[in-house]
Design a protein around this motif. Structure first.
Motif, short mmCIF file in Angstrom:
data_model
loop_
_atom_site.label_atom_id
_atom_site.label_comp_id
_atom_site.label_asym_id
_atom_site.label_seq_id
_atom_site.Cartn_x
_atom_site.Cartn_y
_atom_site.Cartn_z
N ASN A 10 62.19 43.03 38.04
CA ASN A 10 62.62 43.31 39.40
C ASN A 10 61.65 44.25 40.13
OD1 ASN A 10 65.02 41.79 39.20
ND2 ASN A 10 65.93 43.44 38.02
N LEU A 11 60.36 44.10 39.90
CA LEU A 11 59.38 44.95 40.57
C LEU A 11 59.39 44.70 42.07
CD1 LEU A 11 56.22 44.63 38.28
CD2 LEU A 11 57.70 46.60 38.51
N SER A 12 59.19 45.76 42.82
CA SER A 12 59.05 45.61 44.27
C SER A 12 57.75 44.86 44.55
CB SER A 12 59.02 46.98 44.93
OG SER A 12 57.83 47.66 44.58
N ASP A 13 57.65 44.33 45.75
CA ASP A 13 56.43 43.60 46.12
C ASP A 13 55.20 44.50 46.01
OD1 ASP A 13 57.82 41.28 46.59
OD2 ASP A 13 57.97 41.58 48.76
N GLU A 14 55.35 45.77 46.44
CA GLU A 14 54.23 46.70 46.37
C GLU A 14 53.82 46.95 44.93
OE1 GLU A 14 53.49 51.39 47.21
OE2 GLU A 14 54.59 50.28 48.74
N ARG A 15 54.79 47.17 44.08
CA ARG A 15 54.51 47.44 42.66
C ARG A 15 53.92 46.20 41.99
NH1 ARG A 15 56.07 51.96 38.96
NH2 ARG A 15 55.36 51.09 37.03
N ILE A 20 49.13 43.25 39.73
CA ILE A 20 48.16 42.16 39.88
C ILE A 20 46.76 42.73 40.08
CG2 ILE A 20 47.42 40.26 41.37
CD1 ILE A 20 50.47 39.72 41.79
N ALA A 21 46.64 43.78 40.90
CA ALA A 21 45.33 44.41 41.13
C ALA A 21 44.78 44.99 39.83
CB ALA A 21 45.44 45.49 42.20
N LEU A 22 45.64 45.62 39.04
CA LEU A 22 45.21 46.17 37.76
C LEU A 22 44.77 45.05 36.83
CD1 LEU A 22 44.83 48.42 35.70
CD2 LEU A 22 47.27 48.21 35.15
N ASP A 23 45.52 43.97 36.76
CA ASP A 23 45.14 42.85 35.90
C ASP A 23 43.80 42.26 36.34
OD1 ASP A 23 45.76 40.88 33.76
OD2 ASP A 23 45.74 39.49 35.46
N ASP A 24 43.62 42.08 37.64
CA ASP A 24 42.34 41.55 38.14
C ASP A 24 41.18 42.49 37.79
OD1 ASP A 24 43.69 39.40 39.22
OD2 ASP A 24 43.63 40.17 41.29
N ALA A 25 41.41 43.80 37.94
CA ALA A 25 40.36 44.77 37.63
C ALA A 25 40.04 44.76 36.13
CB ALA A 25 40.79 46.17 38.08
N TRP A 74 35.46 53.40 37.67
CA TRP A 74 35.20 52.00 37.99
C TRP A 74 36.50 51.28 38.32
CZ3 TRP A 74 36.42 47.10 36.54
CH2 TRP A 74 35.58 46.08 36.99
N LEU A 75 37.53 51.48 37.48
CA LEU A 75 38.81 50.83 37.73
C LEU A 75 39.42 51.28 39.05
CD1 LEU A 75 40.51 50.86 34.21
CD2 LEU A 75 39.85 48.84 35.56
N TYR A 76 39.35 52.56 39.33
CA TYR A 76 39.89 53.09 40.58
C TYR A 76 39.19 52.42 41.77
CZ TYR A 76 41.09 56.24 44.36
OH TYR A 76 41.52 56.75 45.56
N ARG A 77 37.87 52.34 41.69
CA ARG A 77 37.11 51.72 42.78
C ARG A 77 37.51 50.26 42.96
NH1 ARG A 77 31.46 50.80 41.29
NH2 ARG A 77 32.24 48.73 40.90
N GLU A 78 37.64 49.54 41.86
CA GLU A 78 38.01 48.11 41.95
C GLU A 78 39.40 47.92 42.54
OE1 GLU A 78 36.25 45.14 41.18
OE2 GLU A 78 34.67 46.64 41.39
N ILE A 79 40.34 48.73 42.09
CA ILE A 79 41.72 48.58 42.57
C ILE A 79 41.84 48.98 44.03
CG2 ILE A 79 44.07 49.51 42.30
CD1 ILE A 79 43.45 49.59 39.23
N THR A 80 41.18 50.05 44.43
CA THR A 80 41.26 50.47 45.84
C THR A 80 40.49 49.48 46.73
OG1 THR A 80 39.42 52.03 45.53
CG2 THR A 80 41.66 52.90 45.38
N LYS A 81 39.43 48.90 46.20
CA LYS A 81 38.68 47.90 46.98
C LYS A 81 39.56 46.67 47.22
CE LYS A 81 35.35 45.66 44.93
NZ LYS A 81 34.07 45.29 44.30
N GLN A 82 40.31 46.27 46.21
CA GLN A 82 41.21 45.12 46.37
C GLN A 82 42.30 45.43 47.39
OE1 GLN A 82 42.85 43.57 42.73
NE2 GLN A 82 40.87 43.62 41.69
N ALA A 83 42.83 46.65 47.34
CA ALA A 83 43.88 47.04 48.29
C ALA A 83 43.34 47.05 49.71
CB ALA A 83 44.42 48.41 47.92
#
Length: 87
Positions: A10-15, A20-25, A74-83
């Motif tokens: 039951n994750l919220s859309d934001e969560r 998904i962003a973490l998995d992609d990264a 690196w992960l932070y950069r990738e996730i924030t770039k996706q956002a």
């Protein structure tokens, strides 16, 4: 934060977007450097300590710490770039 499987369903859309962003990264990190991806898996998903993770990877604690800093950045950069791309 740990959540139960029922809560995860039951994750919220934001969560869900964050997951998904973490998995992609992590997928991109695995393609770039499989060992660094394994670091994340061992630390966050398996719950190993710094020392246990270094031992499992066959590297020194100092090497782990050094690589861990760059991996997190690196992960932070990738996730924030996706956002940013989604905005």
């Amino acid at each position: 934060a740990k959540i139960s499987l029922d809560e995860a369903i039951n994750l919220s859309d934001e969560r869900a977007t964050d997951v998904i962003a973490l998995d992609d990264a992590l997928t991109a990190l695995h393609e770039l450097d499989p060992q660094k991806c394994r670091m994340v898996e061992l630390r966050y998903f398996a719950g190993l300590s710094v020392e246990e993770t270094a031992q499992a990877l066959g590297i020194s604690v100092a090497t782990f710490v050094r690589q861990w800093k760059t991996t997190k950045a690196w992960l932070y950069r990738e996730i924030t770039k996706q956002a940013a791309d989604e905005s």
